[in-house]
Design a protein around this motif. Structure first.
Motif, PDB file in Angstrom:
ATOM      1  N   CYS A  51       0.853  -1.200   0.000  1.00 14.45           N
ATOM      2  CA  CYS A  51       0.000   0.000   0.000  1.00 14.45           C
ATOM      3  C   CYS A  51       0.884   1.245   0.000  1.00 14.45           C
ATOM      4  O   CYS A  51       1.659   1.447   0.946  1.00 14.45           O
ATOM      5  N   HIS A  52       0.796   2.081  -1.027  1.00 14.16           N
ATOM      6  CA  HIS A  52       1.613   3.299  -1.038  1.00 14.16           C
ATOM      7  C   HIS A  52       1.035   4.310  -0.040  1.00 14.16           C
ATOM      8  O   HIS A  52      -0.183   4.462   0.063  1.00 14.16           O
ATOM      9  N   SER A  53       1.923   4.996   0.647  1.00 19.09           N
ATOM     10  CA  SER A  53       1.459   5.904   1.710  1.00 19.09           C
ATOM     11  C   SER A  53       0.570   7.029   1.160  1.00 19.09           C
ATOM     12  O   SER A  53      -0.322   7.500   1.862  1.00 19.09           O
ATOM     13  N   HIS A  54       0.802   7.455  -0.076  1.00 19.60           N
ATOM     14  CA  HIS A  54      -0.062   8.515  -0.616  1.00 19.60           C
ATOM     15  C   HIS A  54      -1.491   8.005  -0.779  1.00 19.60           C
ATOM     16  O   HIS A  54      -2.451   8.734  -0.507  1.00 19.60           O
ATOM     17  N   ASP A  55      -1.641   6.741  -1.212  1.00 23.21           N
ATOM     18  CA  ASP A  55      -2.990   6.155  -1.328  1.00 23.21           C
ATOM     19  C   ASP A  55      -3.617   6.015   0.060  1.00 23.21           C
ATOM     20  O   ASP A  55      -4.797   6.318   0.259  1.00 23.21           O
ATOM     21  N   VAL A 115      10.526   3.998   0.325  1.00 20.71           N
ATOM     22  CA  VAL A 115      10.368   5.192  -0.496  1.00 20.71           C
ATOM     23  C   VAL A 115       9.581   6.236   0.296  1.00 20.71           C
ATOM     24  O   VAL A 115       9.846   7.435   0.245  1.00 20.71           O
ATOM     25  N   ALA A 116       8.613   5.737   1.059  1.00 18.19           N
ATOM     26  CA  ALA A 116       7.728   6.643   1.794  1.00 18.19           C
ATOM     27  C   ALA A 116       7.067   5.882   2.938  1.00 18.19           C
ATOM     28  O   ALA A 116       7.039   4.649   2.926  1.00 18.19           O
ATOM     29  N   THR A 117       6.553   6.625   3.908  1.00 20.00           N
ATOM     30  CA  THR A 117       5.757   6.007   4.976  1.00 20.00           C
ATOM     31  C   THR A 117       4.545   6.901   5.245  1.00 20.00           C
ATOM     32  O   THR A 117       4.507   8.062   4.819  1.00 20.00           O
ATOM     33  N   LEU A 164      -8.203   3.070   8.870  1.00 15.15           N
ATOM     34  CA  LEU A 164      -7.130   2.240   8.309  1.00 15.15           C
ATOM     35  C   LEU A 164      -7.673   0.894   7.837  1.00 15.15           C
ATOM     36  O   LEU A 164      -7.234   0.351   6.822  1.00 15.15           O
ATOM     37  N   ASN A 165      -8.624   0.358   8.578  1.00  9.31           N
ATOM     38  CA  ASN A 165      -9.234  -0.913   8.149  1.00  9.31           C
ATOM     39  C   ASN A 165      -9.969  -0.753   6.825  1.00  9.31           C
ATOM     40  O   ASN A 165      -9.943  -1.625   5.970  1.00  9.31           O
ATOM     41  N   LYS A 166     -10.629   0.409   6.659  1.00 14.04           N
ATOM     42  CA  LYS A 166     -11.305   0.699   5.378  1.00 14.04           C
ATOM     43  C   LYS A 166     -10.261   0.794   4.265  1.00 14.04           C
ATOM     44  O   LYS A 166     -10.468   0.313   3.149  1.00 14.04           O
ATOM     45  N   VAL A 167      -9.133   1.449   4.572  1.00 10.47           N
ATOM     46  CA  VAL A 167      -8.051   1.577   3.592  1.00 10.47           C
ATOM     47  C   VAL A 167      -7.625   0.197   3.121  1.00 10.47           C
ATOM     48  O   VAL A 167      -7.469  -0.056   1.913  1.00 10.47           O
TER      49      VAL A 167
END
Ligand code: PMP
Length: 411
Positions: free
Chosen positions: A347-351, A380-382, A403-406
């Protein structure tokens, strides 16, 4: 917040009207305090009093308004000195923020650096406390040595006595990492640095939001922080330096307000802090910052820290329950600040942060201006959640539910 005995999370929250607003129809859950935090009403009131009642320049006019603004400005300097336990207000320089302060110190110190001199910086620094030193390597031929990190992103100080040699002129480190929330062992670093005759500059941007600091007890040489992360206004910050060191440094910017005498041929500068405040300063912001620091100093810090730890524990338990989540920094609530950076597998942090925003939850996603650290950790990112004194359990629960929805969307 004058009566510390009446402290409660609710009474504190009432001082931040912005917390009542909604985002996408949802209550706001602001957890990006490490980027910028909100300021309480007393800060806005102090700035508005200046604007509406005595707006004028400082250290210039002999008329009543000028006297009042100079007094308020210098009162803020006294507050900053008290907040940092400086030996005197003469050691406080108002700047535009931490970035400016690092650049000021890097430029001024570099005037006496020679090729072959060494500076020591950690891999985990914010770019603001990294790039200015990297430039000195290019401009002055000094060697820049790096303190490495452990697998969790905290500093690895095990080889420090070989990294800091007798050629070292300066060690520049953050007090608390803006990515991992790890607290730097400054006493250990200053012990080794001073033994080798090196100075220690500390980027305190992430430490001052969590209570007053004692620069004398830490035994450091320079300390910088930003107003906007410490419940104060944007565009203002503090640089503290030992008086004898400030007297020995050349100026950074030159202009009005920093001179003893100017002739057609030459200029004699003021000594100490006044040498570094050329031009009209951000007066309203300095006064607002003074109010923020007074407000911070009146908080009951033992209770606040217990409260922040309780919220951190709730968040930590929820995060560590998520499969495939890698949390940086200490995996416990002690020995860390409430700044939690995590990477969720695939999962990318921006998403992650984009979807969290739909639920009114504000988190920061990205490299957090710490790309050398991301490189060292193979990231790359967090995503980063950072807690302030006004956050509550509902903010933490909203984040964990969202976060669960994510995960339902992205996995
Ligand atoms: N250092 C650290 C550790 C930070 O977190 C930040 C802000 N993210 C900075 C320096 C830079 O602060 P400013 O942008 O206020 O100059």
């Amino acid at each position: 917040m004058s009566d510390t005995h009446n402290w409660s999370p609710e009474s504190l929250r009432r001082q931040f009207p912005i917390l009542d607003r909604k985002v996408h129809g949802e209550p706001l859950h602001y957890l990006d305090n490490a980027a910028t935090t909100f300021s309480p009403e007393c800060v806005h009131e102090a700035m508005s009093r200046y604007e509406n009642h005595y707006r004028s320049n400082v250290q210039r006019g002999v008329y009543q308004l000028g006297v009042e603004s100079t007094e308020a400005y210098e009162e803020a300097r006294n507050s900053a000195a008290k907040f940092l336990n400086a030996t005197s207000a003469d050691e406080i320089i108002f700047t535009s923020g931490t970035t400016f302060s690092v650049n000021l110190i890097a430029y001024c110190l570099s005037q006496s650096f020679k090729p072959g001199d060494e500076i020591v910086v950690s891999v985990a620094e914010h770019h603001s406390n990294f790039i200015p030193w990297q430039r000195l390597r290019e401009q002055c031929g000094v060697e820049m040595k790096l303190i490495p990190v452990l697998a969790n992103g905290s500093l690895d100080l095990s080889q420090l006595d070989t990294i800091i040699t007798d050629r070292c002129r300066l060690v520049a480190v953050s007090h608390i990492s803006n990515v991992t929330g790890s607290i730097t062992d400054l006493k250990h670093i200053t012990g080794l640095a001073h033994r080798q005759g090196a100075l220690v500059f500390v980027d305190g941007a992430q430490a001052t939001p969590h209570g007053p600091v004692d620069v004398q007890a830490l035994n450091v040489d320079f300390y910088a922080f930003s107003g906007h992360k410490s419940y104060g206004p944007t565009g203002v910050g503090v640089l503290w330096g030992r008086r004898e060191l400030l007297d020995a440094l050349p100026p950074f910017l030159t202009g009005g307000g920093m001179i003893e005498r100017v002739t057609a041929q030459t200029t004699r500068y003021l000594s100490g802090n006044r040498r570094f405040e050329a031009g009209t300063p951000p007066i309203a912001q300095v006064i607002g910052l003074g109010a923020a620091l007074d407000w911070l100093m009146a908080l009951p810090w033992q209770e606040i820290r217990d409260y922040e730890q309780k919220l951190s524990g709730r968040l930590l338990a929820g995060l560590l329950d998520i499969q495939g989540l890698r949390l940086l920094g200490e995996q416990a609530v002690t020995h860390r600040a409430p700044i939690f950076s995590f990477d969720i597998e695939s999962c990318h942090s921006h998403d992650v942060c984009q979807i969290l925003d739909d639920y009114g939850v504000a988190l920061r996603g990205g490299h957090h201006c710490a790309q050398p650290l991301m490189d060292a950790l193979g990231l790359v990112a967090t995503s980063r959640a950072s807690i302030a004194v006004f956050n509550n359990e509902s903010d933490i629960d909203a984040l964990l539910v969202a976060l669960n929805k994510v995960l339902e969307v992205l996995r």
